[in-house]
Design an enzyme around this catalytic site. Structure first.
Site, PDB file in Angstrom:
ATOM      1  N   ASP A  38       0.834  -1.210   0.000  1.00 21.44           N
ATOM      2  CA  ASP A  38       0.000   0.000   0.000  1.00 21.44           C
ATOM      3  C   ASP A  38       0.870   1.262   0.000  1.00 21.44           C
ATOM      4  O   ASP A  38       1.993   1.252   0.504  1.00 21.44           O
ATOM      5  CB  ASP A  38      -0.914  -0.026   1.240  1.00 21.44           C
ATOM      6  CG  ASP A  38      -2.130   0.880   1.072  1.00 21.44           C
ATOM      7  OD1 ASP A  38      -2.355   1.391  -0.045  1.00 21.44           O
ATOM      8  OD2 ASP A  38      -2.852   1.077   2.063  1.00 21.44           O
ATOM      9  N   GLY A  39       0.320   2.326  -0.567  1.00 22.44           N
ATOM     10  CA  GLY A  39       0.995   3.623  -0.507  1.00 22.44           C
ATOM     11  C   GLY A  39       1.570   4.105  -1.823  1.00 22.44           C
ATOM     12  O   GLY A  39       2.267   5.128  -1.856  1.00 22.44           O
ATOM     13  N   HIS A  55       2.420   3.294  -8.944  1.00 23.12           N
ATOM     14  CA  HIS A  55       2.222   1.857  -9.209  1.00 23.12           C
ATOM     15  C   HIS A  55       3.400   1.294  -9.995  1.00 23.12           C
ATOM     16  O   HIS A  55       3.850   0.180  -9.758  1.00 23.12           O
ATOM     17  CB  HIS A  55       0.924   1.637  -9.990  1.00 23.12           C
ATOM     18  CG  HIS A  55      -0.313   2.038  -9.230  1.00 23.12           C
ATOM     19  ND1 HIS A  55      -0.513   1.691  -7.908  1.00 23.12           N
ATOM     20  CD2 HIS A  55      -1.406   2.752  -9.593  1.00 23.12           C
ATOM     21  CE1 HIS A  55      -1.681   2.180  -7.507  1.00 23.12           C
ATOM     22  NE2 HIS A  55      -2.232   2.832  -8.495  1.00 23.12           N
ATOM     23  N   SER A  83      -7.562  -5.516  -5.207  1.00 20.19           N
ATOM     24  CA  SER A  83      -8.657  -6.084  -4.408  1.00 20.19           C
ATOM     25  C   SER A  83      -9.968  -6.021  -5.186  1.00 20.19           C
ATOM     26  O   SER A  83     -10.093  -5.252  -6.158  1.00 20.19           O
ATOM     27  CB  SER A  83      -8.802  -5.312  -3.092  1.00 20.19           C
ATOM     28  OG  SER A  83      -9.440  -4.070  -3.314  1.00 20.19           O
ATOM     29  N   LEU A 149      10.800 -20.269  -4.455  1.00 22.74           N
ATOM     30  CA  LEU A 149       9.727 -19.426  -3.896  1.00 22.74           C
ATOM     31  C   LEU A 149       8.458 -19.480  -4.764  1.00 22.74           C
ATOM     32  O   LEU A 149       8.538 -19.411  -5.984  1.00 22.74           O
ATOM     33  CB  LEU A 149      10.228 -17.974  -3.857  1.00 22.74           C
ATOM     34  CG  LEU A 149       9.201 -16.918  -3.444  1.00 22.74           C
ATOM     35  CD1 LEU A 149       9.025 -16.897  -1.934  1.00 22.74           C
ATOM     36  CD2 LEU A 149       9.621 -15.535  -3.934  1.00 22.74           C
ATOM     37  N   SER A 214      -8.342  -4.582   4.936  1.00 17.64           N
ATOM     38  CA  SER A 214      -8.914  -4.294   3.618  1.00 17.64           C
ATOM     39  C   SER A 214      -9.328  -5.575   2.873  1.00 17.64           C
ATOM     40  O   SER A 214      -8.979  -5.761   1.707  1.00 17.64           O
ATOM     41  CB  SER A 214      -7.934  -3.466   2.775  1.00 17.64           C
ATOM     42  OG  SER A 214      -7.591  -2.283   3.448  1.00 17.64           O
TER      43      SER A 214
HETATM   44  C1  IPE Z   1      -5.543  -2.688  -0.226  1.00 12.72           C
HETATM   45  O1  IPE Z   1      -5.172  -1.370  -0.405  1.00 12.72           O
HETATM   46  C2  IPE Z   1      -5.550  -3.419  -1.522  1.00 12.72           C
HETATM   47  C3  IPE Z   1      -4.249  -3.626  -2.135  1.00 12.72           C
HETATM   48  C4  IPE Z   1      -3.108  -3.329  -1.623  1.00 12.72           C
HETATM   49  C5  IPE Z   1      -4.276  -4.284  -3.416  1.00 12.72           C
HETATM   50  P1  IPE Z   1      -6.262  -0.210  -0.580  1.00 12.72           P
HETATM   51  O2  IPE Z   1      -5.503   1.045  -0.741  1.00 12.72           O
HETATM   52  O3  IPE Z   1      -7.219  -0.564  -1.656  1.00 12.72           O
HETATM   53  O4  IPE Z   1      -7.022  -0.275   0.812  1.00 12.72           O
HETATM   54  P2  IPE Z   1      -7.940   0.795   1.530  1.00 12.72           P
HETATM   55  O5  IPE Z   1      -8.982   1.222   0.543  1.00 12.72           O
HETATM   56  O6  IPE Z   1      -7.068   1.946   1.922  1.00 12.72           O
HETATM   57  O7  IPE Z   1      -8.486   0.085   2.712  1.00 12.72           O
HETATM   58  C1  IPE Z   2      -1.514   0.244  -3.356  1.00 12.08           C
HETATM   59  O1  IPE Z   2      -1.327   1.602  -3.413  1.00 12.08           O
HETATM   60  C2  IPE Z   2      -1.787  -0.380  -4.699  1.00 12.08           C
HETATM   61  C3  IPE Z   2      -3.169  -0.816  -4.875  1.00 12.08           C
HETATM   62  C4  IPE Z   2      -4.113  -0.777  -3.977  1.00 12.08           C
HETATM   63  C5  IPE Z   2      -3.523  -1.325  -6.187  1.00 12.08           C
HETATM   64  P1  IPE Z   2      -2.527   2.628  -3.421  1.00 12.08           P
HETATM   65  O2  IPE Z   2      -2.913   2.907  -4.814  1.00 12.08           O
HETATM   66  O3  IPE Z   2      -3.637   2.157  -2.565  1.00 12.08           O
HETATM   67  O4  IPE Z   2      -1.842   3.903  -2.793  1.00 12.08           O
HETATM   68  P2  IPE Z   2      -2.446   4.901  -1.732  1.00 12.08           P
HETATM   69  O5  IPE Z   2      -2.964   4.086  -0.594  1.00 12.08           O
HETATM   70  O6  IPE Z   2      -3.551   5.639  -2.429  1.00 12.08           O
HETATM   71  O7  IPE Z   2      -1.308   5.780  -1.363  1.00 12.08           O
HETATM   72 MG    MG Z   3      -4.078   2.382  -0.631  1.00 10.19          MG
END
Ligand code: IPE
Ligand code: IPE
Ligand code: MG
Length: 264
Positions: A38-39, A55, A83, A149, A214
């Site tokens: 995430d992030g 990404h 997700s 792996l 999530s």
């Molecule tokens: C969770 O991250 C899904 C993935 C990392 C693929 P999200 O960014 O979608 O989660 P929420 O919406 O902050 O809970």
């Molecule tokens: C995680 O990063 C990747 C996916 C959920 C596909 P995000 O796209 O959720 O990045 P933030 O949470 O908005 O920073």
């Molecule tokens: Mg996110």
């Protein structure tokens, strides 16, 4: 106790990456590590870049973390890539995310094959665009004989959907009298999950400071150790991974038992 204190003091290792890897390998390595990556969006925003740039950068982290996981002898690395709720995002972002497996696998498949990595996927495959399906199928096919792996992408994965599907399958078995409702137990439910062939994650890592699941592996994470870090996924590197594993190695997993007698 003294030993524990000593280990705590040396937890955030200062040694070189190679030394740290060697030390970590002397202890209990989690067999299955699952990561909520995430992030990416925030990483891009911090640099005034479009979210998709985050990404793209995150893909490089996937490569780094796959390599070190393999090196450490981790058996399964499950990466939450998309997700069932991520379809709520803008079309442009979704389109980009659906192209990433193709780009990742085209760029790194030879390397994955060389490293004996086996690519797998959990999630709703049928709903993916054809080009995404084809890239994943190709990678799975070309790596199916590998026994290093297992790199397991959770793509269009949602734990609640997985549980709904499992319940439907079990209900059908009861309806056609293949089993009785009394036959339902934990192992039967597990055998109908997308992870039926895998052990439960020993360690869950989530990046970016969010402290939630999530909709990720709700059943399978029942007794996993959790590690949350503020680091954004594109910045997560080998050192961050070692920090999480070292932290895991200091945990006392009890599985409901008493200290020292915990069993998986
Ligand atoms: C969770 O991250 C899904 C993935 C990392 C693929 P999200 O960014 O979608 O989660 P929420 O919406 O902050 O809970
Ligand atoms: C995680 O990063 C990747 C996916 C959920 C596909 P995000 O796209 O959720 O990045 P933030 O949470 O908005 O920073
Ligand atoms: Mg996110």
């Amino acid at each position: 106790m003294l030993e524990k204190l000593f280990r705590k003091k040396t937890r955030v290792s200062s040694g070189s990456l190679i030394e740290r890897i060697a030390n970590v390998k002397c202890r209990d390595i989690p067999a299955h590590v699952a990561i909520i990556m995430d992030g990416n969006g925030r990483w891009a925003k911090q640099r005034s870049l479009p979210r998709i740039a985050g990404h793209h950068e995150g893909m490089k982290t996937v490569r780094k973390i796959t390599r070190i996981a393999n090196e450490l002898g981790i058996k399964v690395l499950t990466l939450y890539a998309f997700s069932t709720e991520n379809w709520k995002r803008p079309k442009l972002e979704i389109d980009f995310l659906m192209k990433l497996p193709g780009e990742f696998l085209t760029t790194y498949l030879p390397e994955l094959i060389e490293q004996n990595v086996k690519v797998e996927m959990i999630g709703n495959f049928d709903e993916l665009p054809n080009h995404t399906k084809n890239s994943i199928l190709k990678a799975m096919e070309e790596t199916k004989g590998n026994n290093g792996l297992t790199l397991n992408f959770a793509m269009n994965y949602g734990s609640r959907l997985e549980l709904v599907e499992a319940v439907k399958e079990i209900a059908t078995l009861i309806a056609d009298q293949s089993i009785k409702s009394d036959d339902i137990n934990e192992s039967l439910i597990e055998s109908h999950l997308m992870t039926a062939h895998l052990t439960d994650p020993d360690l869950l890592i989530r990046t970016s400071g969010e402290v939630r699941l999530s909709n990720f592996m709700l059943w399978q994470l029942a007794y996993s150790e959790f590690s949350f870090t503020d680091v954004l996924w594109p910045d997560f590197d080998e050192k961050c991974m070692l920090n999480a594993i070292e932290e895991f190695q200091l945990r006392n997993r009890r599985f409901g038992s008493i200290e020292g007698e915990g069993k998986a």
